[in-house]
Design an enzyme around this catalytic site. Sequence first.
Site, PDB file in Angstrom:
ATOM      1  N   ASP A 170      65.639  11.722 -19.739  1.00  0.00           N
ATOM      2  CA  ASP A 170      67.006  12.161 -19.458  1.00  0.00           C
ATOM      3  C   ASP A 170      67.055  13.105 -18.254  1.00  0.00           C
ATOM      4  O   ASP A 170      67.929  13.002 -17.396  1.00  0.00           O
ATOM      5  CB  ASP A 170      67.602  12.847 -20.686  1.00  0.00           C
ATOM      6  CG  ASP A 170      67.544  11.947 -21.909  1.00  0.00           C
ATOM      7  OD1 ASP A 170      67.341  10.737 -21.741  1.00  0.00           O
ATOM      8  OD2 ASP A 170      67.687  12.463 -23.033  1.00  0.00           O
ATOM      9  N   SER A 190      72.822  17.065 -22.949  1.00  0.00           N
ATOM     10  CA  SER A 190      71.955  18.253 -22.851  1.00  0.00           C
ATOM     11  C   SER A 190      71.168  18.268 -21.547  1.00  0.00           C
ATOM     12  O   SER A 190      71.062  19.312 -20.900  1.00  0.00           O
ATOM     13  CB  SER A 190      71.037  18.382 -24.073  1.00  0.00           C
ATOM     14  OG  SER A 190      70.561  17.157 -24.483  1.00  0.00           O
ATOM     15  N   GLY A 197      74.848  10.432 -27.280  1.00  0.00           N
ATOM     16  CA  GLY A 197      73.619   9.752 -26.846  1.00  0.00           C
ATOM     17  C   GLY A 197      73.643   9.453 -25.364  1.00  0.00           C
ATOM     18  O   GLY A 197      72.956   8.549 -24.887  1.00  0.00           O
ATOM     19  N   THR A 215      60.330   4.889 -25.522  1.00  0.00           N
ATOM     20  CA  THR A 215      59.094   4.534 -24.823  1.00  0.00           C
ATOM     21  C   THR A 215      58.611   5.684 -23.941  1.00  0.00           C
ATOM     22  O   THR A 215      57.439   5.729 -23.598  1.00  0.00           O
ATOM     23  CB  THR A 215      59.311   3.286 -23.946  1.00  0.00           C
ATOM     24  OG1 THR A 215      60.518   3.464 -23.207  1.00  0.00           O
ATOM     25  CG2 THR A 215      59.434   2.038 -24.779  1.00  0.00           C
ATOM     26  N   ASP A 216      59.519   6.618 -23.567  1.00  0.00           N
ATOM     27  CA  ASP A 216      59.105   7.663 -22.600  1.00  0.00           C
ATOM     28  C   ASP A 216      57.967   8.524 -23.141  1.00  0.00           C
ATOM     29  O   ASP A 216      56.968   8.738 -22.469  1.00  0.00           O
ATOM     30  CB  ASP A 216      60.298   8.498 -22.085  1.00  0.00           C
ATOM     31  CG  ASP A 216      61.153   9.175 -23.149  1.00  0.00           C
ATOM     32  OD1 ASP A 216      60.896   8.970 -24.358  1.00  0.00           O
ATOM     33  OD2 ASP A 216      62.080   9.915 -22.763  1.00  0.00           O
ATOM     34  N   GLU A 263      64.255  22.100 -22.964  1.00  0.00           N
ATOM     35  CA  GLU A 263      64.632  21.321 -24.143  1.00  0.00           C
ATOM     36  C   GLU A 263      63.523  21.314 -25.200  1.00  0.00           C
ATOM     37  O   GLU A 263      63.781  21.491 -26.388  1.00  0.00           O
ATOM     38  CB  GLU A 263      64.990  19.887 -23.724  1.00  0.00           C
ATOM     39  CG  GLU A 263      65.471  19.050 -24.872  1.00  0.00           C
ATOM     40  CD  GLU A 263      66.552  18.064 -24.504  1.00  0.00           C
ATOM     41  OE1 GLU A 263      67.185  18.205 -23.433  1.00  0.00           O
ATOM     42  OE2 GLU A 263      66.768  17.142 -25.296  1.00  0.00           O
ATOM     43  N   GLU A 265      63.618   2.064 -24.902  1.00  0.00           N
ATOM     44  CA  GLU A 265      64.040   3.168 -25.782  1.00  0.00           C
ATOM     45  C   GLU A 265      62.865   3.675 -26.609  1.00  0.00           C
ATOM     46  O   GLU A 265      62.101   2.872 -27.157  1.00  0.00           O
ATOM     47  CB  GLU A 265      65.160   2.648 -26.688  1.00  0.00           C
ATOM     48  CG  GLU A 265      66.327   3.576 -26.795  1.00  0.00           C
ATOM     49  CD  GLU A 265      67.075   3.761 -25.474  1.00  0.00           C
ATOM     50  OE1 GLU A 265      66.831   4.776 -24.794  1.00  0.00           O
ATOM     51  OE2 GLU A 265      67.908   2.905 -25.148  1.00  0.00           O
ATOM     52  N   TYR A 314      64.497  12.012 -34.935  1.00  0.00           N
ATOM     53  CA  TYR A 314      63.815  11.733 -33.667  1.00  0.00           C
ATOM     54  C   TYR A 314      62.355  12.184 -33.733  1.00  0.00           C
ATOM     55  O   TYR A 314      61.437  11.440 -33.394  1.00  0.00           O
ATOM     56  CB  TYR A 314      64.568  12.447 -32.532  1.00  0.00           C
ATOM     57  CG  TYR A 314      64.028  12.161 -31.152  1.00  0.00           C
ATOM     58  CD1 TYR A 314      64.582  11.157 -30.362  1.00  0.00           C
ATOM     59  CD2 TYR A 314      62.957  12.893 -30.636  1.00  0.00           C
ATOM     60  CE1 TYR A 314      64.084  10.892 -29.092  1.00  0.00           C
ATOM     61  CE2 TYR A 314      62.458  12.635 -29.373  1.00  0.00           C
ATOM     62  CZ  TYR A 314      63.027  11.639 -28.598  1.00  0.00           C
ATOM     63  OH  TYR A 314      62.527  11.380 -27.350  1.00  0.00           O
TER      64      TYR A 314
HETATM   65  C1  GLA Z   1      66.620  10.695 -26.188  1.00  0.00           C
HETATM   66  C2  GLA Z   1      65.474  11.503 -25.579  1.00  0.00           C
HETATM   67  C3  GLA Z   1      64.729  10.686 -24.529  1.00  0.00           C
HETATM   68  C4  GLA Z   1      64.315   9.310 -25.071  1.00  0.00           C
HETATM   69  C5  GLA Z   1      65.503   8.634 -25.751  1.00  0.00           C
HETATM   70  C6  GLA Z   1      65.131   7.360 -26.426  1.00  0.00           C
HETATM   71  O1  GLA Z   1      67.585  10.450 -25.219  1.00  0.00           O
HETATM   72  O2  GLA Z   1      65.990  12.669 -24.960  1.00  0.00           O
HETATM   73  O3  GLA Z   1      63.603  11.418 -24.079  1.00  0.00           O
HETATM   74  O4  GLA Z   1      63.222   9.411 -25.925  1.00  0.00           O
HETATM   75  O5  GLA Z   1      66.118   9.472 -26.711  1.00  0.00           O
HETATM   76  O6  GLA Z   1      64.742   6.410 -25.505  1.00  0.00           O
END
Ligand code: GLA
Length: 392
Positions: A184, A137, A133, A45-46, A172, A43, A234
């Site tokens: 995502d 989107s 979550g 980490t992307d 996005e 989480e 975020y």
């Molecule tokens: C959201 C963001 C993702 C990622 C997660 C956390 O879903 O869209 O890109 O950063 O939060 O892991």
Amino acid sequence: MAVLEPGDPSELARRAAAGFAERYAAPPTVVGRAPGRVNLIGEHTDYNRGLVLPVALPHATYAAAAARTDGLVRIASASQAEPWDGSLDAIAPGSVPGWAGYAAGVLWALREAGYEVPGVDLHIDSTVPLGAGLSSSAALECSVAVAVAGLLGLDLDDGLREALVDAGVRAETEVVGAPTGGMDQAIAVHGEEGCALLIDFDADVHRAVPLELGGRTLLVTDTRVTHELTDGGYAGRRAECEQAARLLGVPSLRQADPEAVERIEDEVVRARARHVVTEVARVEATLAALDAGDWPAVGRCFLASHVSMRDDFEISTPELDTAVSVAVEAGALAARMTGGGFGGSSVAIVPDDRVAAVTRAIDAAFALNGYRPASHLVATPSAGAGLVEPVS
Ligand code: GLA
């Protein structure tokens, strides 16, 4: 116990097509489908060039579409009161407010990438819960992307899939302005039935990881504390991670040395960076544990991930903490909060015969604490985006 069913894809495609026909007085040409996702681990980490391990949900968004010859765009949704109408040429970063920006943004991004996008009528229908979550989107973006590719008669090969992921990400981050990381959209497009998807954002590669759940259920609990990726929390975490990388003199936290992280002076920045470097290591440990069928080890990774998000990254909520601890007490093998945080959902791996007990225990704990009732769903690992034939 409230369990959210995913619905049957062809039946939902039919529903989207019927909604389209009712609104625009003609049938759609195509229906695109893209799933929501639940992230098993990895989480925040992307955007730090790390590892993630998401699963595509059976719950998905359906975009019924037909091309127009006059360069107009009309976007409507079964679940949103406000439709949006405008000219294709007027779509630009920041120009389309609200939910329709995610759909319009994809049209803009595909044009930017050189595709001959026509004017289009769109009607959206979805079983992905909003603000949970679970990536509603990206499901919206990718369902529109795949529908437009269908209108253009393009073959959904690997190259096109990559282009659709990129279009979703640009919609996005640039059009809507949510600085998210790309996980995502990648799982919405590349998800495979029965598999999780390991994505390495540094090497820019991904591979399907078969999930041998054998007698276990992936249970998602939506705490119904809504989360918004555009409200600053975020972006703030992302900025702190970038600050940490700058302090350490590395291009991203993926390259950070865990010992150097512990020497960062600022306590908050140190804790954020610690979450990221330990979380990447936990993705690797989880993969090894899944491969060995070592469920207690998977459970330890999930728990450590949750604690790290609660204490170091500070993105959990009392509802998420309760859902996780009660799930484990009631028999889950592993549980953690999932997604961007500040609300949203938890994910648990539960022996099939304990699912009812776990959901009952969470519902009881929520009632006792005076929280809004949670809603649960079963995350059967499902396929990524594609066109669906509506049943007639
Ligand atoms: C959201 C963001 C993702 C990622 C997660 C956390 O879903 O869209 O890109 O950063 O939060 O892991």
